[in-house]
Each structure stands twice: as C-alpha cells, then as structure tokens.
Scaffold this active site. Structure first.
Site, PDB file in Angstrom:
ATOM      1  N   ARG A 147       0.850  -1.185   0.000  1.00 62.32           N
ATOM      2  CA  ARG A 147       0.000   0.000   0.000  1.00 62.32           C
ATOM      3  C   ARG A 147       0.885   1.234   0.000  1.00 62.32           C
ATOM      4  NH1 ARG A 147      -3.924  -1.639   5.106  1.00 62.32           N
ATOM      5  NH2 ARG A 147      -4.312  -3.790   4.476  1.00 62.32           N
TER       6      ARG A 147
ATOM      7  N   GLY B 242      -2.262 -12.625   1.758  1.00 68.57           N
ATOM      8  CA  GLY B 242      -2.635 -12.964   3.124  1.00 68.57           C
ATOM      9  C   GLY B 242      -3.878 -12.257   3.616  1.00 68.57           C
TER      10      GLY B 242
ATOM     11  N   HIS C 170      -5.499 -13.830  15.536  1.00 68.18           N
ATOM     12  CA  HIS C 170      -4.049 -13.721  15.522  1.00 68.18           C
ATOM     13  C   HIS C 170      -3.459 -15.051  15.973  1.00 68.18           C
ATOM     14  CE1 HIS C 170      -3.172  -9.669  14.273  1.00 68.18           C
ATOM     15  NE2 HIS C 170      -4.048  -9.169  15.126  1.00 68.18           N
TER      16      HIS C 170
ATOM     17  N   ILE D 157      -2.093 -16.267  18.556  1.00 74.25           N
ATOM     18  CA  ILE D 157      -2.503 -16.831  19.845  1.00 74.25           C
ATOM     19  C   ILE D 157      -3.866 -17.502  19.752  1.00 74.25           C
ATOM     20  CG2 ILE D 157      -3.559 -14.692  20.713  1.00 74.25           C
ATOM     21  CD1 ILE D 157      -2.326 -15.386  23.453  1.00 74.25           C
TER      22      ILE D 157
ATOM     23  N   TYR E 294      -5.188 -18.821  16.842  1.00 75.95           N
ATOM     24  CA  TYR E 294      -5.087 -19.982  15.959  1.00 75.95           C
ATOM     25  C   TYR E 294      -4.505 -21.191  16.686  1.00 75.95           C
ATOM     26  CZ  TYR E 294      -5.474 -16.065  12.675  1.00 75.95           C
ATOM     27  OH  TYR E 294      -5.858 -14.916  12.029  1.00 75.95           O
TER      28      TYR E 294
ATOM     29  N   ASP F 233       2.130 -18.245  13.405  1.00 78.37           N
ATOM     30  CA  ASP F 233       2.426 -17.442  12.219  1.00 78.37           C
ATOM     31  C   ASP F 233       3.540 -18.038  11.370  1.00 78.37           C
ATOM     32  OD1 ASP F 233       0.501 -15.581  12.783  1.00 78.37           O
ATOM     33  OD2 ASP F 233       1.868 -14.029  13.497  1.00 78.37           O
TER      34      ASP F 233
END
Length: 379
Positions: free
Chosen positions: A40, A89, A132, A134, A136, A162
């Site tokens: 971006r 993602g 986030h 934690i 997952y 992650d």
C-alpha cells in the site's frame, strides 16, 4: 539483479500482508527467487518497526500500487502473467473483490501457483472472522498443553502459529505446487491455514496422547515439563539452563558433570525428589560456570541464551547464524545448500521506494504515466 540460490529464476508476486506472508516471501527471496513486493502507498496498518528496519521485508523491491483502481489491478495482472507464484494474506474474498481472485489470475496465467495465507483457512465457520497467532494455536489444540502444570498456558511469541504452522507451510505448499506445475503445465490454489499447519505440527503429540503415554494436560508430558530431566533450571545469577537428558547415556553424562547422585529416574515416585535435586544443584553456580562445565559434552545441557546475546554465542558466531547486513543484525538464510548457496541481497525498504525500477524490470509498460496518475507511487 542476478540472484544466487536454488530458487534462482523463480518469479513471485507478493501482495503484502502481515506476519506469515512476508516471512514466506522473505524466505523465497532468501533462496534466490525474484520477488516483487506489492504494498500500500501508506504502508501496513500494523508495523513492528520502521519499514527500512523490518527484516521480514528484506531481499525484494517494494512497489506501492492503488489496488482499488482498475489500472492498479491491471498492473498486478501484468505481473501475474510473468510470475510463477503469487502469495497473499487477506481474509477470504478480499482478493476476489479487488478483481485479483484465483479465477482471474489463473485465466491470465494457467501455470500460476496462487498461495493463500490465512489463520482459519478459506472455509469453515471461523473463516471470515479476525484472529491472531494466539487464537489460531488455541483452537488448533496446541496452546493448552504449553507451560508448566498449574500455570497459565505459555504462548511462544508468534513462532508456532504465524511462522511454524503458517509461513513454512505456505513455502512448502507453493514449492510443491510449482513442481507439479512445471511437470504438467497446470497451476493451482494453495489454501494455507495456520490452524491446519499447527495441527500438522502436533503429529507427534497426537501419537503420544493416543498411545496413552500422555493425556494432553499441561506440563505433564515427557517433552512438555512433566519429566524433571527435560526442563529448565535457574542458576545462582538468575539465569537458566536447559536440560534434555532423555536418553540414558546423555542422562548419565549429565549426572557425572553435575557431580551429584541423582534419585532413580525410572521410578516415577522419585521424580519430585529428582526435580528438587536438580533445582538445588543448578542454583549453586552461575550460568557461565555451568556452561563451561557442560561445554563439549553429550549431557544435553545448554544455557538459555537471551536473544541479544545469541548474536555472539560462539556456536552461532562460528556458523554465521546471525549476520550484520546493511546495518541490521538478522538471521542468515536457512537452510544451507552446497551447490546453490543462498545469499542476502537488498535491505528492506519503505513502501514505494522501488516502484519505478521494479515495475520496469518486470516489463510493465508506461511506468512514468502510472506514477504521474497516482496509480503507482514512487516514494
């Protein structure tokens, strides 16, 4: 730029996200892929550092595009035509709403590997909800078993979800699909969900649990804190030593170097006494003293090294595990290859810093007009 590494010649389009997506793109670039980073114009909503100090962004040029414009989308599709892999993602459906979904991209390039990195996956009841690392690892069944018995679950930063269950599975997935595409000419979508990857990492834990050796409860398994000879112990200076004497011969080496008679480890009723003996023994010396005692032995005892000291830890230093590159200490590319060694290349850069040069290198037409019209941003 001529790149070394086993992925030299592979071209990747990265639609910038946070966390596991950039890590996967970094790894592909480390291994020699030509990765173009589509960002971006104003950067990401969540930033862990200044853009030019973000190690996850190393090794690839940063191009800023307006993906809400038709012309910005068309630029990405021009890149897709030349790419082997695209990784993104976003939440499910976002790429489709931008006009960059798999059907569109594969129509432009039937051999493309379209890698999708999410926490929950492309379908399922939670697919469209936020989360986030934690969260997952919680739902996947990993977090509950981490930590000591009687304490709260201990989450390992965002390494397990992650990067372990996410980024590394995305990399292995897109490279496996690339092998298939090169053999058949057929591209495909790789749906990489962190929950799936973390569950896959639990294969050994499932084996232990289902054979009755462990009931899954926190801090009670052989490798999760239940065994006194696989744990961490505080030293006299408030630091810690890790103990991993699982095999009898390694345990015997530890007992000899500790110079103390330990209770019978094969008698589970003696485990509380064994843990207390180890605790009291390690508390008698500093970490440096214990490190010297165990150095070069097969006792499977090692110091718990703080991150900033790990840069200079002798073994790490000898192997060049951490290197200084463009003024930043960072991990060297891994793994290592004998015939096609990987190498660090360009430093991380701010959004749009490389727009003009990178788009031109990928053969995008009329880059100057795109910049003048605000479709592409050169910062």
């Amino acid at each position: 730029m001529t790149r070394s590494g086993p992925l030299s010649g592979v071209r990747v389009v990265e639609i910038v996200g946070i966390g596991p997506g950039p890590f996967a793109a970094m790894m592909l670039a480390d291994l020699g892929a030509d990765v173009i980073r589509i960002d971006r114009a104003n950067g990401q909503a969540i930033a862990v550092s200044q853009p030019d100090k973000d190690v996850l962004a190393r090794g690839r040029p940063n191009v800023a595009l307006d993906l809400k414009s038709e012309r910005g989308v068309d630029v990405v599709l021009q890149l897709v035509e030349k790419a082997d892999i695209l990784i993104e993602g976003f939440r499910p459906g976002v790429m489709e709403r931008l006009g960059l979904g798999p059907e569109v991209c594969l129509a432009r390039n039937p051999q493309l590997i379209f890698g999708r990195m999410t926490g929950w996956g492309q379908d399922g009841p939670l697919a469209h909800t936020a989360g986030h690392d934690i969260n997952y690892i919680s739902v996947a069944g990993a977090l509950d078993g981490l930590g000591h018995a009687g304490d709260a679950p201990a989450f390992p930063q965002n390494l397990l979800g992650d990067f372990g269950g996410g980024a590394l599975y995305l990399v292995s997935g897109v490279l496996a699909a690339l092998t298939h595409a090169r053999a058949t000419g057929e591209g495909q979508v790789v749906d990489c969900a962190i929950t799936d990857g973390v569950a896959h990492l639990l294969a050994m834990s499932l084996t232990i649990q289902q054979t009755g050796a462990w009931d899954g409860s926190r801090g009670t398994g052989l490798l999760s804190g239940g065994a006194p000879f696989y744990d961490v112990y505080e030293t006299s200076d408030g630091r810690w030593m890790s103990v991993g004497g699982l095999e009898p011969q390694f345990y015997a080496a530890m007992e000899k170097l500790l110079d103390v008679e330990l209770p019978d480890r094969n008698d589970l009723t003696q485990w509380p006494a064994l843990r207390e003996t180890l605790r009291a023994t390690f508390a008698q010396r500093t970490q440096a003293e214990w490190t010297e005692i165990f150095d070069g032995s097969d006792a499977c005892v090692a110091p718990v090294v703080p991150l900033t000291e790990a840069y200079e830890q002798p073994h790490n230093k000898a192997r060049g595990t951490y290197v200084e590159h463009h003024g930043l200490v960072q991990p060297a590319p891994a793994p290592r290859f004998s015939a096609t060694p990987a190498a660090l290349t360009t430093p991380p850069s701010r959004p749009g810093a490389d727009t003009r040069e990178a788009l031109a290198a990928w053969g995008v037409d009329d880059v100057e007009t795109l910049i003048e019209d605000g479709v592409a941003v050169q910062s």
